[in-house]
Design an enzyme around this catalytic site. Structure first.
Site, short mmCIF file in Angstrom:
data_model
loop_
_atom_site.label_atom_id
_atom_site.label_comp_id
_atom_site.label_asym_id
_atom_site.label_seq_id
_atom_site.Cartn_x
_atom_site.Cartn_y
_atom_site.Cartn_z
N GLN A 135 0.87 -1.39 -0.06
CA GLN A 135 0.09 0.01 -0.06
C GLN A 135 0.88 1.13 0.14
O GLN A 135 1.48 1.75 0.91
CB GLN A 135 -0.93 -0.09 1.20
N SER A 170 4.27 -0.91 4.21
CA SER A 170 4.62 -2.37 4.88
C SER A 170 5.16 -3.20 3.77
O SER A 170 4.24 -3.59 2.80
CB SER A 170 3.24 -2.95 5.54
N GLU A 253 -9.80 -1.46 5.24
CA GLU A 253 -8.46 -1.63 5.97
C GLU A 253 -8.90 -1.47 7.35
O GLU A 253 -8.49 -2.43 8.57
CB GLU A 253 -7.59 -0.56 5.53
N GLU A 375 -6.75 9.34 17.16
CA GLU A 375 -7.07 10.55 17.16
C GLU A 375 -7.99 10.95 15.98
O GLU A 375 -9.15 11.69 16.00
CB GLU A 375 -6.04 11.60 17.49
C1 LIG Z 1 2.64 -0.81 11.70
C2 LIG Z 1 2.45 0.37 10.43
C3 LIG Z 1 2.13 -0.12 9.25
C4 LIG Z 1 1.94 0.92 8.32
N1 LIG Z 1 1.84 0.40 7.13
C5 LIG Z 1 1.55 1.36 6.06
C6 LIG Z 1 1.53 0.68 4.61
O1 LIG Z 1 1.73 -0.26 4.28
N2 LIG Z 1 1.44 1.93 3.64
C7 LIG Z 1 1.19 3.11 4.09
O2 LIG Z 1 0.86 3.99 3.04
N3 LIG Z 1 1.16 3.57 5.48
C8 LIG Z 1 1.68 2.67 6.42
N4 LIG Z 1 1.59 3.25 7.52
C9 LIG Z 1 1.56 4.63 7.93
C10 LIG Z 1 0.43 4.91 8.78
O3 LIG Z 1 -0.90 5.15 7.93
C11 LIG Z 1 0.55 6.50 9.29
O4 LIG Z 1 1.47 6.12 10.42
C12 LIG Z 1 -0.70 7.08 9.95
O5 LIG Z 1 -1.64 7.17 9.08
C13 LIG Z 1 -0.26 8.29 10.65
O6 LIG Z 1 0.34 9.26 9.91
P1 LIG Z 1 1.82 9.80 10.48
O7 LIG Z 1 2.77 8.66 10.90
O8 LIG Z 1 2.45 10.65 9.31
O9 LIG Z 1 1.38 10.64 11.69
P2 LIG Z 1 1.11 12.19 11.81
O10 LIG Z 1 -0.13 12.41 10.64
O11 LIG Z 1 2.27 12.97 11.55
O12 LIG Z 1 0.50 12.36 13.05
C14 LIG Z 1 1.32 12.61 14.52
C15 LIG Z 1 0.36 12.44 15.62
O13 LIG Z 1 -0.48 13.52 15.28
C16 LIG Z 1 -1.82 13.13 15.56
N5 LIG Z 1 -2.77 13.92 14.58
C17 LIG Z 1 -2.43 14.43 13.23
N6 LIG Z 1 -3.52 14.96 12.54
C18 LIG Z 1 -4.44 15.20 13.72
C19 LIG Z 1 -5.85 15.84 13.61
N7 LIG Z 1 -6.35 16.48 12.58
N8 LIG Z 1 -6.38 15.49 14.79
C20 LIG Z 1 -5.86 15.06 16.04
N9 LIG Z 1 -4.72 14.48 16.07
C21 LIG Z 1 -3.80 14.41 14.99
C22 LIG Z 1 -2.03 11.93 15.29
O14 LIG Z 1 -3.04 11.27 15.93
C23 LIG Z 1 -0.42 11.44 15.94
O15 LIG Z 1 -0.78 11.13 17.13
C24 LIG Z 1 1.87 2.33 8.73
C25 LIG Z 1 1.92 2.63 9.94
C26 LIG Z 1 2.13 1.50 10.99
C27 LIG Z 1 2.35 2.01 12.38
#
Ligand SMILES: Cc1cc2nc3c(=O)[nH]c(=O)nc-3n(C[C@H](O)[C@H](O)[C@H](O)COP(=O)(O)OP(=O)(O)OC[C@H]3O[C@@H](n4cnc5c(N)ncnc54)[C@H](O)[C@@H]3O)c2cc1C
Length: 390
Positions: A135, A170, A253, A375
């Site tokens: 993905q 992933s 998902e 969140e």
């Molecule tokens: C085990 C694992 C597997 C994954 N696999 C994939 C994959 O295969 N493909 C893929 O594309 N992605 C994958 N991801 C990524 C995942 O989708 C993102 O980590 C997730 O969407 C959060 O984005 P970020 O890490 O950029 O955090 P951010 O968006 O930077 O968020 C950081 C913090 O801010 C908070 N936050 C952000 N915006 C808001 C808001 N509007 N209101 C309140 N709080 C907010 C969040 O809750 C979080 O605590 C994976 C993640 C994990 C942990």
């Protein structure tokens, strides 16, 4: 007993007989851990002949994807028949023959938005475990705010030229293909310039770099696209309307991840698991917490069932998947906290008598991040499920 009950009981008998004759004894141990999972794909290595035989037999019946239409490699089962298959497999401890992002995510999106030709091309190989998908959604600047993706796809005749970077992909280094969100219109409002594109990982210009975790494992990668030529025929849905496809996929998902609330212990009640630990579960506070957790697990399981029933009658789980994901993943974290508490300091040993409990516990922390954070789920629930003002 009504006619339809009769038909269902006949089906149950047929399933039981077929499983008895076709499920190899080695595949009846109920194993669901990492070592037991078959992800499939061009380079997949089976750990035993029985594993391959089991996959091939189930795929031939269409039962790796029981509810998909038969013409696309599925079993064509409705929900009632699917439930029976699931129950009978569980009764003999049959392993799930194949798990994949193709089954959980891309398949449902293709069924809803793909052309007939795309369905014929992509779905049967997913059902047979021949092609493994990953993905490509998240980017360094686009996680929770996914519609900010910047990976661009510029038009070049009947192809796009894709440039950019994905992150947290992933198993990208093990996948054959990626479904990716790319920006095809940089002037449009951000949700209206995104396209859902299928890309073969062997296309020149696609590279992956595994991200090494503190555990020593590398379950996800950075994925780079440098002048990657992709046929326009690989667009799912309409150019610039990929956000609709992306959202639909996310509901599936999230529904899949929400099942973790009951799934990681093989569905066994928490109280039973804890009681098996040395000396049994004697602490009255832990006993009460375990029971509270069980009651909540049952409530989540029943809610999930209710939504699945509604989905079949045309309603679709839709935004409620945010609610299920939030409840299921937070519950899963709670269950593992309880098991760690019950195990005491021994449970912290990486390879101690509690096996992988500590690593499973740490893995649950990621449940409420992957597929959208808790969140963000709460925000979707408040706006789209409860209709609260923003
Ligand atoms: C085990 C694992 C597997 C994954 N696999 C994939 C994959 O295969 N493909 C893929 O594309 N992605 C994958 N991801 C990524 C995942 O989708 C993102 O980590 C997730 O969407 C959060 O984005 P970020 O890490 O950029 O955090 P951010 O968006 O930077 O968020 C950081 C913090 O801010 C908070 N936050 C952000 N915006 C808001 C808001 N509007 N209101 C309140 N709080 C907010 C969040 O809750 C979080 O605590 C994976 C993640 C994990 C942990």
């Amino acid at each position: 007993m009504s006619m339809s009950d009769d038909a269902l009981e006949t089906f149950r008998t047929e399933v039981r007989t077929w499983l008895e004759e076709n499920c190899p004894p080695e595949m009846r141990d109920g194993a669901s851990g990492e070592d037991a999972i078959v992800w499939g794909g061009r380079n997949w290595k089976f750990t035993s002949d029985a594993q391959k035989l089991w996959l091939d037999r189930m795929a031939a019946k269409g039962w790796t994807v029981p509810t998909w239409p038969v013409e696309y490699g599925g079993g064509g089962l409705d929900r009632a028949h699917h439930k029976i298959l699931f129950e009978e497999m569980r009764a003999i401890g049959a392993r799930v023959p194949l798990q994949s992002f193709g089954i959980w995510m891309l398949g449902p999106a293709l069924l809803a938005f793909g052309s007939h030709e795309q369905k014929l091309q992509y779905l049967p190989p997913i059902a047979r475990g021949e092609v493994r998908w990953c993905q490509g959604y998240s980017e360094p600047g686009a996680g929770s705010d996914l519609a900010s993706v910047q990976t661009k796809a510029d038009s070049d005749g009947d192809h796009y030229i894709v440039n950019g970077q994905k992150i947290w992909t992933s198993y990208a280094d093990k996948a054959d293909c990626i479904f990716a969100l790319v920006r095809t219109d940089r002037d449009a409002p951000k949700h209206l310039g995104i396209t859902f594109l299928l890309i073969d990982m062997e296309t020149p210009g696609v590279t992956t770099k595994p991200i090494r975790l503190i555990s020593g494992k590398s379950p996800f990668c950075e994925t780079f696209f440098d002048d990657v030529h992709v046929p326009k025929a690989n667009v799912v849905g309409t150019e610039n309307r990929g956000w609709d496809v992306a959202k639909h996929l996310l509901t599936h998902e999230r529904e899949m991840i929400s099942g973790g609330g009951q799934g990681l212990l093989g569905g066994r009640p928490l109280g039973v698991v804890l009681n098996e630990q040395e000396g049994g579960l004697t602490d009255p506070v832990l006993r009460a917490e375990a029971m509270g957790c069980e009651v909540d697990a049952l409530a989540v399981a029943l809610t999930l069932e209710r939504y699945k029933d509604q989905a079949e009658s045309g309603g679709g789980v839709g935004d409620a998947s945010a609610m299920l994901k939030y409840a299921g993943t937070e519950l899963n974290k709670r269950r593992h906290e309880l098991m760690m508490s019950a195990g005491g300091s021994d449970a912290l040993e990486w390879d101690g008598k509690y096996g992988g409990l500590a690593s499973d516990w740490l893995r649950t922390k990621a449940n409420s991040i992957e597929g959208g954070t808790s969140e963000v789920m709460l925000s979707i629930i408040s706006r789209r499920v409860l209709g609260l003002p923003t």
